[in-house]
Enzyme design. Structure first.
Site, PDB file in Angstrom:
ATOM      1  N   ASP A  31      37.965  37.350  50.485  1.00 38.63           N
ATOM      2  CA  ASP A  31      38.460  36.405  49.479  1.00 38.63           C
ATOM      3  C   ASP A  31      37.330  35.559  48.891  1.00 38.63           C
ATOM      4  OD1 ASP A  31      40.951  37.352  50.358  1.00 38.63           O
ATOM      5  OD2 ASP A  31      41.135  35.726  51.811  1.00 38.63           O
ATOM      6  N   GLU A 188      48.554  37.778  43.073  1.00 41.69           N
ATOM      7  CA  GLU A 188      47.957  36.680  43.831  1.00 41.69           C
ATOM      8  C   GLU A 188      46.502  36.501  43.411  1.00 41.69           C
ATOM      9  OE1 GLU A 188      48.455  37.924  47.858  1.00 41.69           O
ATOM     10  OE2 GLU A 188      47.160  39.677  47.633  1.00 41.69           O
TER      11      GLU A 188
END
Length: 524
Positions: A31, A188
């Site tokens: 991430d 997302e």
């Protein structure tokens, strides 16, 4: 204390002039979020159940990264309780620089969690205590400021609301912006950018497994209306046999020379079918060009053309002899690291660990480890367990771990695979310090069959001359995400399961093709 054996180590990132190897941050560094300040680049990653949390890196070229700290390094910033499950905790930071300050927004998943904002004037820290954002009810939050100074928070869903980042107060009601490609699951990881006359909304979709993808839309204003790119997804490796899979959860950055680059997560599956990734989701780098007002992502491959300004690397870390005043920021523990559980001063030159849990199964175990960053590596330590029991552990979570443990006049190897806990080998030893060794051995590229394991983990006792008494060899697939589930990767380190255990040094050495490695951290 120092090691009796020494060696010269190669540089990081498998560096050859004009070429670098992906990933640029190997091991459990998922991430990624990146920002540039002048000629300097800063990057943050998820940390889940590990403390300190949110590792923070600096680079001058986007290829070679040095960890300069952790954003969450004290209990006043975040508490991860023992009841919090593995792979919960700290998710998906966004790192930005605005108005002379660094801003980081992140989600804490678990008891007392939510979305939190931290700030700093120096990215190496200290970072502030959190500002809570209770009106944002979703993971993967992003921060972006428009020309009027409004701060927009966009998050998984894909929803957006204006906020006051100083207080966490929401302004107005959240609204849905875009749901990504029709039928794609899990929209997302949004990031919002102003580029030219448009606002661009970059998202991940398809889930963080093999279907992962990156898509983008644009609008005349930060709150829309957004039109999708006709070439979506602009990046995915789903349905391919490429060595890098699960590509997604990306962030864009404009370099000082005006070129554009993308950082993203991916995995490197190994072994046979279905392919097991053991290091976790890693950070990769790809070039980006613009065509007809849309970004076009270049190839994401193990060997890449480097940015023209890329510098030569600094050496890999040397063995840690625990002679410093504190631990390097690469060292992490499970959920917390209470001051009373460890010491560098009780026996100078040794790391002393005091047990809080009876085994690596315990969520509150005393453990100090580092991310496994290489497909093949050798790990060694000199441990004195005369006053306790402990040793080396390879951890994925509480239900999936291997360890070689000294204490009570013996060395034993223990394996936890789901509900099965077994002592698989033992050896009697004389009183005093003992050298424990782990060799992680990845197969050669031609050594393949459908059920081939991704690697082997060989545990042994090492003599002073380097000879090793191998106790056992274990299959690495059982410490993989495909078996254990979750979002993390392997962490290798030292632990205490009873009493007080001392470690004179810890040595982590890349082996084989990984001796010149993609994405190794730099610095001593």
């Amino acid at each position: 204390m120092t090691l009796t054996q020494s060696r010269t180590r190669p540089g990081a990132n498998g560096w050859t002039d004009g070429v670098f190897t992906n990933p640029v941050l190997a091991g459990l560094h998922p991430d990624p979020s990146v920002c540039r300040v002048g000629d300097d680049y800063y990057l943050a990653c998820s940390s889940f159940e590990y403390f300190p949390g949110v590792p923070l890196f600096h680079s001058r070229d986007l290829v070679h990264w040095e960890q300069i700290g952790n954003v969450l390094d004290r209990p006043s910033q975040l508490v991860l309780p023992p009841t919090m499950p593995s792979s919960a905790g700290v998710y998906a930071p966004t790192l930005r620089h605005h108005d002379g300050r660094f801003w980081l927004i992140v989600t804490s998943v678990g008891d007392g969690g939510g979305n939190l904002i931290y700030t700093a004037t120096d990215p190496a820290g200290p970072w502030s205590d959190p500002v809570r954002v209770p009106g944002v009810n979703g993971i993967d939050p992003d921060l972006a400021w428009d020309e009027d100074g409004n701060c927009w928070c966009t998050y998984a869903g894909i929803e957006q609301v204006r906020i006051d980042p100083h207080t966490g107060r929401t302004i107005g009601r959240p609204r849905r912006l875009w749901s990504g490609a029709p039928g794609a699951q899990a929209p997302e990881a949004p990031h919002l950018y102003r580029v030219g006359g448009y606002w661009y909304l970059l998202i991940a979709e398809g889930g963080t497994e093999r279907g992962h993808a990156v898509s983008i839309a644009r609008a005349p204003a930060p709150d829309g209306p957004f039109e999708p790119c006709p070439a979506n997804p602009i990046l995915t490796h789903r349905g391919t046999n490429r060595p890098i899979q699960n590509t997604g959860h990306a962030d864009l950055v404009e370099a000082a020379d005006g070129s554009w680059w993308m950082v993203l997560l991916g995995v490197r599956p190994g072994g046979g079918t279905p392919g097991w990734h053991v290091l976790g989701r890693e950070t990769f780098l790809a070039p980006v060009t613009w065509t007809d007002g849309w970004p076009v992502v270049g190839e994401v491959a193990p060997v890449m053309t480097a940015p023209p300004w890329a510098a030569h690397p600094v050496p890999l870390p040397v063995p840690d002899d625990f002679d410093n005043d504190g631990l390097h920021p690469r060292w992490i523990s499970v959920r917390s690291r209470p001051a009373e559980s460890w010491s560098l001063t009780e026996h100078p030159g040794w790391l002393t660990l005091r047990a809080r849990g009876a085994s690596m199964d315990d969520p509150a175990v005393t453990f100090v480890g580092r991310r496994q960053q290489h497909l093949s590596c050798r790990v060694r330590t000199l441990v004195d367990a005369t006053a306790g029991r402990g040793g080396l552990a390879v951890r994925l979570d509480e239900r999936h771990h291997y360890e070689i443990e000294a204490g009570d006049g013996e060395v034993r190897v223990v394996a936890r695979i789901g509900t099965v806990l077994s002592t698989v080998a033992t050896r009697s030893v004389t009183a005093g310090p003992v050298r424990l060794r782990l060799d992680v051995i990845a197969p050669s590229p031609g050594d393949w069959h459908p059920s081939k394991e991704p690697d082997l983990l060989q545990f042994g006792i090492e003599e002073a001359d380097g000879a090793v008494d191998v106790l056992t060899t274990l299959d690495g697939r059982y410490l993989s995400t495909e078996v254990a589930g979750g979002f993390t990767g392997r962490v290798i380190g030292m632990y205490a399961a009873a009493g007080s255990v001392r470690f004179d040094w810890f040595d982590y050495e890349p082996r084989g093709d990984d001796a010149r490695t993609p994405g190794s951290e730099s610095g001593p």
